[in-house]
Design a protein around this motif. Structure first.
Motif, short mmCIF file in Angstrom:
data_model
loop_
_atom_site.label_atom_id
_atom_site.label_comp_id
_atom_site.label_asym_id
_atom_site.label_seq_id
_atom_site.Cartn_x
_atom_site.Cartn_y
_atom_site.Cartn_z
N GLU A 478 0.84 -1.19 0.00
CA GLU A 478 0.00 0.00 0.00
C GLU A 478 0.88 1.26 0.00
OE1 GLU A 478 -3.26 0.18 -0.19
OE2 GLU A 478 -3.51 -2.00 -0.23
N PRO A 479 0.41 2.35 -0.59
CA PRO A 479 1.24 3.58 -0.67
C PRO A 479 1.76 4.05 0.69
CG PRO A 479 -0.67 3.78 -2.11
CD PRO A 479 -0.85 2.50 -1.34
N LYS A 480 0.94 3.95 1.74
CA LYS A 480 1.41 4.43 3.05
C LYS A 480 2.52 3.53 3.60
CE LYS A 480 -2.20 2.02 5.71
NZ LYS A 480 -3.29 2.19 6.71
N ALA A 507 23.48 -3.16 15.35
CA ALA A 507 22.31 -3.34 14.49
C ALA A 507 21.03 -3.28 15.31
CB ALA A 507 22.40 -4.67 13.74
N ARG A 508 21.08 -3.81 16.55
CA ARG A 508 19.89 -3.80 17.41
C ARG A 508 19.48 -2.37 17.74
NH1 ARG A 508 21.96 -6.28 21.17
NH2 ARG A 508 21.48 -8.41 20.49
N LEU A 509 20.43 -1.51 17.98
CA LEU A 509 20.12 -0.12 18.29
C LEU A 509 19.46 0.58 17.10
CD1 LEU A 509 23.39 0.88 20.22
CD2 LEU A 509 21.13 0.39 21.19
N VAL A 510 19.97 0.30 15.88
CA VAL A 510 19.40 0.91 14.68
C VAL A 510 17.97 0.42 14.46
CG1 VAL A 510 19.62 1.17 12.19
CG2 VAL A 510 21.67 1.19 13.63
N LEU A 511 17.73 -0.87 14.67
CA LEU A 511 16.39 -1.42 14.47
C LEU A 511 15.40 -0.84 15.48
CD1 LEU A 511 17.33 -5.15 13.77
CD2 LEU A 511 16.34 -3.54 12.14
N GLU A 512 15.87 -0.62 16.72
CA GLU A 512 14.99 -0.01 17.73
C GLU A 512 14.61 1.41 17.31
OE1 GLU A 512 17.33 -0.33 21.23
OE2 GLU A 512 16.68 -2.39 21.69
N ALA A 513 15.56 2.13 16.71
CA ALA A 513 15.27 3.49 16.23
C ALA A 513 14.25 3.46 15.09
CB ALA A 513 16.57 4.16 15.78
N ILE A 514 14.37 2.46 14.22
CA ILE A 514 13.41 2.32 13.11
C ILE A 514 12.00 2.10 13.65
CG2 ILE A 514 12.71 0.83 11.18
CD1 ILE A 514 15.67 0.39 10.59
N LEU A 515 11.88 1.25 14.67
CA LEU A 515 10.56 0.93 15.22
C LEU A 515 9.95 2.11 15.97
CD1 LEU A 515 11.14 -2.74 16.40
CD2 LEU A 515 9.62 -1.95 14.59
N ILE A 516 10.80 3.00 16.48
CA ILE A 516 10.26 4.21 17.12
C ILE A 516 9.59 5.08 16.06
CG2 ILE A 516 10.92 6.37 18.26
CD1 ILE A 516 13.10 4.77 19.73
N ASP A 520 4.84 -0.04 12.98
CA ASP A 520 4.16 -1.12 12.23
C ASP A 520 5.09 -1.90 11.32
OD1 ASP A 520 1.69 -0.44 13.34
OD2 ASP A 520 1.32 1.07 11.79
N ASP A 521 6.40 -1.61 11.39
CA ASP A 521 7.35 -2.32 10.52
C ASP A 521 7.61 -3.71 11.10
OD1 ASP A 521 9.45 -3.25 8.99
OD2 ASP A 521 10.40 -1.29 8.83
N ARG A 522 6.82 -4.70 10.61
CA ARG A 522 6.93 -6.05 11.13
C ARG A 522 8.28 -6.69 10.78
NH1 ARG A 522 2.16 -9.02 11.44
NH2 ARG A 522 3.51 -10.84 11.71
N GLY A 523 8.87 -6.29 9.66
CA GLY A 523 10.16 -6.85 9.28
C GLY A 523 11.25 -6.46 10.26
N ALA A 524 11.29 -5.16 10.60
CA ALA A 524 12.29 -4.70 11.58
C ALA A 524 12.03 -5.33 12.94
CB ALA A 524 12.24 -3.17 11.67
N ALA A 525 10.75 -5.46 13.31
CA ALA A 525 10.41 -6.06 14.60
C ALA A 525 10.86 -7.52 14.65
CB ALA A 525 8.90 -5.96 14.83
N HIS A 526 10.70 -8.24 13.55
CA HIS A 526 11.11 -9.65 13.53
C HIS A 526 12.62 -9.78 13.66
CE1 HIS A 526 10.80 -13.90 12.59
NE2 HIS A 526 11.77 -13.75 11.69
N LEU A 527 13.37 -8.92 12.95
CA LEU A 527 14.83 -8.96 13.07
C LEU A 527 15.26 -8.67 14.50
CD1 LEU A 527 16.06 -7.13 9.83
CD2 LEU A 527 16.15 -9.57 10.32
#
Length: 546
Positions: A478-480, A507-516, A520-527
């Motif tokens: 979806e566009p959003k 990498a864990r710190l960067v992924l936590e920043a992405i989720l902030i 809703d980024d399930r890919g980052a959450a799974h990693l």
């Protein structure tokens, strides 16, 4: 033309080509090749059908017309042997895409070679010729077998072998065995008359009275010879006329047999794709052997419908089949449009291979989701749940071959590349993605600048010791969702690079920043979950050692 293009003005078309429609409607009228070419060019121009004249691999000549022309011409002037000597030269005028060559010829035997001429054709015409060449060859061999009928002789026996030629085209070696017509009766009559004449005229030992007596014998013998010869000619022409009268029926029967063979070939292709036969070097299923296989590089696409078991429980068996057939009717042409070959259609998924490039598989996957989006809008109007699917794509060595036993076998695709594609498709569930591609397949596709993607870095695959890098294609999200992924694309790339170099804490710190920024980024959450599990397992192991 009337059937397929009812709105086309045939009067105008024929007039522009140089002859009236009324003239052409009389089947006994002939036209020049100049008119034929001009008519074809105008028909293509006005219908937009570029392969109009070559849709079956040759110009559309009615076989019964060819039979009548050959019978009428040959029955009065030429022997069966001469027919075979001239046939290749004559038939080659009827088509610019095939050629019949006489290789060897002795009394009662002729050896021909029949092959296509694809050099002057475009890609679409070459494909049409390749698919239909077996029918063109069958029609040609039917003509070769029927030639002796003109002299009221039995059909010739035709044997053939097929060899692989350049560009994947087939070359037919055709051997024809036939009976020659019996001219003994008229030849003997002429020989007897000539012998008596020569003997009498050049015998000087008899007197004129004896010569006059023998003159009557000479005259009588010539009368007998001429009557025998005339009866032979009349009988020959009568047989030729009978052959002419029967030619339409013979060719109608041959046409019916050809249609049945074509129908059988079309039905067989529904279960055994012609492309698989081509890859295995076989012309048809009768040539397949148990255990026959070939190895080659190919891209593999796995496709699966989500929550299919739940869907099966809510539909009756009839409704389920209607639903699946509606889905496959829309999706199978999408795969074939991108040069894909379907190996398996299971209840809830498809396995297909793409022999040319991984780009074909990736574009097919994107189009599959686009087609399903249209279908889901239709389901929404019917108040039904939308269809969710996952696609996994990999590239590598695969083995294409026959499996089963001598009595029952099928063609399938096996190999590690197939297994990895299936595992990538499964990973879509945990990553909440739609299309996952191995990095090797993505790099080989050359689509890095053409589609929206992100790299998950090295990930463990069930059933494999070594992890592989996984690429997510989010072109069809979806566009959003696309905007959210693009807003954190630099951070996600940094995280994947850190994971590739084993720097998991960073990498864990960067992924936590992405989720902030994008919860809703399930890919980052799974990693992040995987990294946390690894850290927990490492802590447990350290405690056990302590």
């Amino acid at each position: 033309m009337r059937k397929h293009y009812p709105d086309l003005d045939l009067n105008q078309l024929c007039g522009d080509a140089g002859l009236s429609l009324q003239y052409l409607e009389d089947e006994f009228h002939w036209v020049s090749t100049t008119f034929d070419h001009r008519f074809t060019e105008l028909a293509i121009e006005r219908t937009g059908e570029e392969s109009l004249a070559y849709s079956v691999g040759a110009q559309p000549i009615d076989s019964s017309t060819v039979g009548r022309v050959l019978a009428n011409l040959f029955s009065k002037t030429i022997t069966v042997r001469m027919m075979y000597q001239l046939l290749s030269k004559i038939l080659n005028h009827f088509s610019r895409v095939t050629k019949l060559t006489l290789v060897d010829h002795t009394p009662g035997f002729a050896h021909f070679q029949f092959f296509p001429l694809p050099n002057d054709l475009d890609a679409q015409e070459k494909e049409a010729l390749k698919k239909n060449f077996i029918n063109v060859a069958a029609n040609t061999m039917a003509h070769l077998a029927a030639i002796p009928n003109v002299q009221n002789l039995p059909n010739a026996r035709v044997d053939y072998t097929v060899e692989q030629g350049a560009g994947g085209f087939s070359v037919y070696e055709i051997k024809v065995y036939y009976e020659e017509e019996n001219r003994l009766r008229k030849n003997m009559a002429l020989l007897v008359a000539a012998g008596i004449t020569i003997g009498i005229l050049f015998t000087a030992k008899i007197g004129w009275s004896e010569r006059m007596a023998f003159a009557g014998i000479i005259l009588a013998s010539w009368v007998v010879a001429l009557r025998v010869l005339s009866f032979s000619i009349m009988d020959k022409h009568a047989r030729a006329l009978r052959a002419l009268n029967d030619s339409d029926q013979r060719y109608a029967n041959l046409q019916a047999i050809k249609e049945k063979l074509k129908s059988f070939a079309d039905a067989t292709q529904r279960f055994v794709p012609w492309e698989f036969l081509q890859l295995l070097g076989s012309e048809d299923v009768s040539q397949l052997k148990f255990g026959q296989n070939v190895q080659r590089e190919a891209s593999v696409l796995f496709f699966d419908i989500r929550r299919f078991s739940t869907l099966s429980e809510t539909l009756s068996p009839d409704e389920l089949f209607v639903f699946l057939n509606r889905i496959w009717t829309r999706l199978v042409p999408v795969i074939e449009k991108h040069s894909g070959i379907i190996d398996q259609v299971r209840g809830d998924g498809i396995l297909a291979i793409f022999p040319q490039s991984p780009a074909d598989a990736i574009r097919a996957a994107i189009d599959i989701h686009g087609t399903l989006a249209d279908q889901n809008r239709e389901f929404e109007r019917l108040h039904r749940d939308p269809i969710q699917v996952g696609v996994g794509i990999n590239v590598g060595k695969v083995t294409i071959g026959t499996v089963g036993n001598e009595d029952q076998m099928r063609i399938t695709v096996l190999g590690d590349a197939v297994n990895v594609a299936a595992r990538l498709e499964e990973m879509n569930k945990s990553l909440s993605s739609k299309i996952l591609v191995s990095k090797k397949a993505f790099d080989d596709s050359g689509l890095a600048d053409s589609v929206l993607w992100r790299n998950f870095g090295p990930m463990s695959i069930r059933g494999r010791l070594d992890p592989i890098e996984v690429i997510q294609i989010y072109e069809c999200e979806e566009p959003k969702v696309q905007e959210a992924y693009q807003s954190t694309s630099k951070e996600f790339f940094a995280a994947s690079e850190l994971l590739r170099h084993g720097k998991k804490d960073e990498a864990r710190l960067v992924l936590e920043a992405i989720l902030i920024r994008n919860p809703d980024d399930r890919g980052a959450a799974h990693l992040l979950t995987l990294l946390s599990q690894e850290k927990l397992e490492a802590a447990k192991l350290a405690m056990q050692k302590f």
